[in-house]
Design a protein around this motif. Sequence first.
Motif, PDB file in Angstrom:
ATOM      1  N   LEU A  54     142.255  62.750 -26.336  1.00 38.06           N
ATOM      2  CA  LEU A  54     143.604  62.257 -26.583  1.00 38.06           C
ATOM      3  C   LEU A  54     144.499  62.741 -25.442  1.00 38.06           C
ATOM      4  O   LEU A  54     144.611  63.949 -25.205  1.00 38.06           O
TER       5      LEU A  54
ATOM      6  N   MET B 161     140.446  66.203 -37.618  1.00 36.88           N
ATOM      7  CA  MET B 161     141.511  66.746 -36.784  1.00 36.88           C
ATOM      8  C   MET B 161     142.169  65.651 -35.951  1.00 36.88           C
ATOM      9  O   MET B 161     143.392  65.629 -35.771  1.00 36.88           O
ATOM     10  N   LEU B 162     141.349  64.748 -35.442  1.00 36.30           N
ATOM     11  CA  LEU B 162     141.895  63.650 -34.639  1.00 36.30           C
ATOM     12  C   LEU B 162     142.859  62.801 -35.473  1.00 36.30           C
ATOM     13  O   LEU B 162     143.923  62.409 -34.993  1.00 36.30           O
TER      14      LEU B 162
ATOM     15  N   ALA C 265     137.201  69.861 -31.905  1.00 35.80           N
ATOM     16  CA  ALA C 265     137.872  69.201 -33.016  1.00 35.80           C
ATOM     17  C   ALA C 265     137.055  67.998 -33.467  1.00 35.80           C
ATOM     18  O   ALA C 265     136.391  67.345 -32.657  1.00 35.80           O
TER      19      ALA C 265
ATOM     20  N   VAL D  97     137.404  66.061 -28.570  1.00 33.39           N
ATOM     21  CA  VAL D  97     137.044  65.702 -29.934  1.00 33.39           C
ATOM     22  C   VAL D  97     135.659  65.085 -29.944  1.00 33.39           C
ATOM     23  O   VAL D  97     135.358  64.226 -29.108  1.00 33.39           O
TER      24      VAL D  97
ATOM     25  N   GLU E 155     148.216  62.751 -23.801  1.00 35.57           N
ATOM     26  CA  GLU E 155     149.647  62.469 -23.928  1.00 35.57           C
ATOM     27  C   GLU E 155     150.205  62.096 -22.549  1.00 35.57           C
ATOM     28  O   GLU E 155     149.823  62.674 -21.541  1.00 35.57           O
TER      29      GLU E 155
ATOM     30  N   GLU F 281     144.666  63.741 -38.048  1.00 33.15           N
ATOM     31  CA  GLU F 281     145.924  64.461 -38.232  1.00 33.15           C
ATOM     32  C   GLU F 281     146.756  64.448 -36.960  1.00 33.15           C
ATOM     33  O   GLU F 281     147.968  64.261 -36.987  1.00 33.15           O
ATOM     34  N   ARG F 282     146.069  64.627 -35.831  1.00 33.23           N
ATOM     35  CA  ARG F 282     146.794  64.657 -34.563  1.00 33.23           C
ATOM     36  C   ARG F 282     147.430  63.295 -34.257  1.00 33.23           C
ATOM     37  O   ARG F 282     148.557  63.217 -33.769  1.00 33.23           O
ATOM     38  N   LEU F 283     146.727  62.226 -34.578  1.00 31.94           N
ATOM     39  CA  LEU F 283     147.277  60.888 -34.359  1.00 31.94           C
ATOM     40  C   LEU F 283     148.508  60.652 -35.238  1.00 31.94           C
ATOM     41  O   LEU F 283     149.503  60.066 -34.794  1.00 31.94           O
ATOM     42  N   ASP F 284     148.439  61.115 -36.508  1.00 36.47           N
ATOM     43  CA  ASP F 284     149.584  60.952 -37.389  1.00 36.47           C
ATOM     44  C   ASP F 284     150.786  61.754 -36.901  1.00 36.47           C
ATOM     45  O   ASP F 284     151.927  61.311 -36.981  1.00 36.47           O
ATOM     46  N   GLU F 285     150.537  62.946 -36.376  1.00 32.97           N
ATOM     47  CA  GLU F 285     151.630  63.785 -35.899  1.00 32.97           C
ATOM     48  C   GLU F 285     152.284  63.214 -34.646  1.00 32.97           C
ATOM     49  O   GLU F 285     153.488  63.378 -34.447  1.00 32.97           O
ATOM     50  N   CYS F 286     151.488  62.582 -33.799  1.00 32.08           N
ATOM     51  CA  CYS F 286     151.988  62.132 -32.492  1.00 32.08           C
ATOM     52  C   CYS F 286     152.126  60.613 -32.404  1.00 32.08           C
ATOM     53  O   CYS F 286     152.043  60.029 -31.307  1.00 32.08           O
TER      54      CYS F 286
END
Length: 451
Positions: A398, A340-341, A336, A388, A400, A343-348
Amino acid sequence: MSPLSCAPADERDAQNASFRRLHGLVRIINGDLDLERTLEAVTNGIVEALGFQVTVINLVQPDGDFLVVAVAGSEEARQALLGQRGQRAQWDRWMSLCTPVGELLVDYRRLADDDSEVPTWVPDTPISDDEDAWHPLDAVIAPLRTSRSGLLGTLSVDLPADGRRPSLQQFELLEMYAAQASVAIENAALHTTLVARDAERERALGRLTAVLGEVPAAIVELDLDGRVRSWNPAAEEMFGWTADEVIGSFSPTVDPESVADGMAELQRGEVVHRQAERRRRKDGSVIDVEVSNAVLTDPDGRPFGYIGVISDVTHRVALERELRHAAFHDPLTGLANRTMLRERLDECSDVPMSLLLLDLDGFKAVNDSLGHEVGDEVLLEVSRDLLVRLGGDEFVALVEGDHDRAIALADRFLKILSDPISLNDGDISLGCSIGIASPTDGAKVAGANDW
């Protein structure tokens, strides 16, 4: 006792002969359902058997005007009248001025003083002083009517063969003949219209069949039960099944459950349009298609089936997938990328997480001393365990969960990168610097705009 039985023998014989001729004419004009031939038979019959040298038929058109459609007995009259139009109001005015004789209308010389624009033809014949002689301006009109259609038009006669105004017997024969001619013309007109509609329908069907045979999209028609009613050549090529294999059966390209769901939508009158639906082919492969379905209805709005237009979009969907992958992944490592990072940060953003920022130590020296190809090999080896790639020799993981999970993963990366990397050109040792960012209680990880 009938008037005919009271007449002298010679007169009765003449009347019987006239009725026989009339009966024969009626058989002829009802013997053909083609309108043009029926009109020709009607006009020719009067000239040949009823004692008039010229006959003209005007038919009412859809716009109400009268059109001269048939002329018999005189080529001069035919050339002057055929195809001429007269306005309905002018015809109504003229007929209102005529003298009724039974169902017939008689105009004796009144037309000479009439400014009507009704198409007329005046024969070039001598004018007699005899009051009973036929005058060039005289006219006899038989309205053509039926109980079903009303006024169809008029049948006009001119130039009696004996040069005299018609007798009552001639009027009776003409009236009876006009009644039979009206029915024959109505039937022929209806039949001709139906034949023309059938011919147009056949032509339309032929054009549609040709289009369906050449159109690149699969076109599939279903009956109300969802069984295939038509399957064009493009459908055969797209899915592999021939029309003979599928007509009368449910479409083999989809599961029965999917058919039931789609039928329910169509029965509600919806036009169903799907993007990138998956369909099976006969060889077992699966293709991406785009489908549009609609209900087929008869002129009264009752549904009698459904039609689907199906386009193969496999290549387009594959290209879209490639473009999306390229937009969100690093072209060298396949990891990624920065997009992509983000988008992933915004989602999470509301989920507990940490970020590990990894920077390879000594990577520039590898590129400078051994070349970029070797450097790329090193990155590919390193990327096996990372998530990433930001660019160059910088990577991000990233994680979680709580801070301890991030520390454990950082220790794992340090251990892996402490061992030499085996390449074709030998072993290469690299170091790694790792930074961990974890939000404090109540804080959020930095959003996309911060990267």
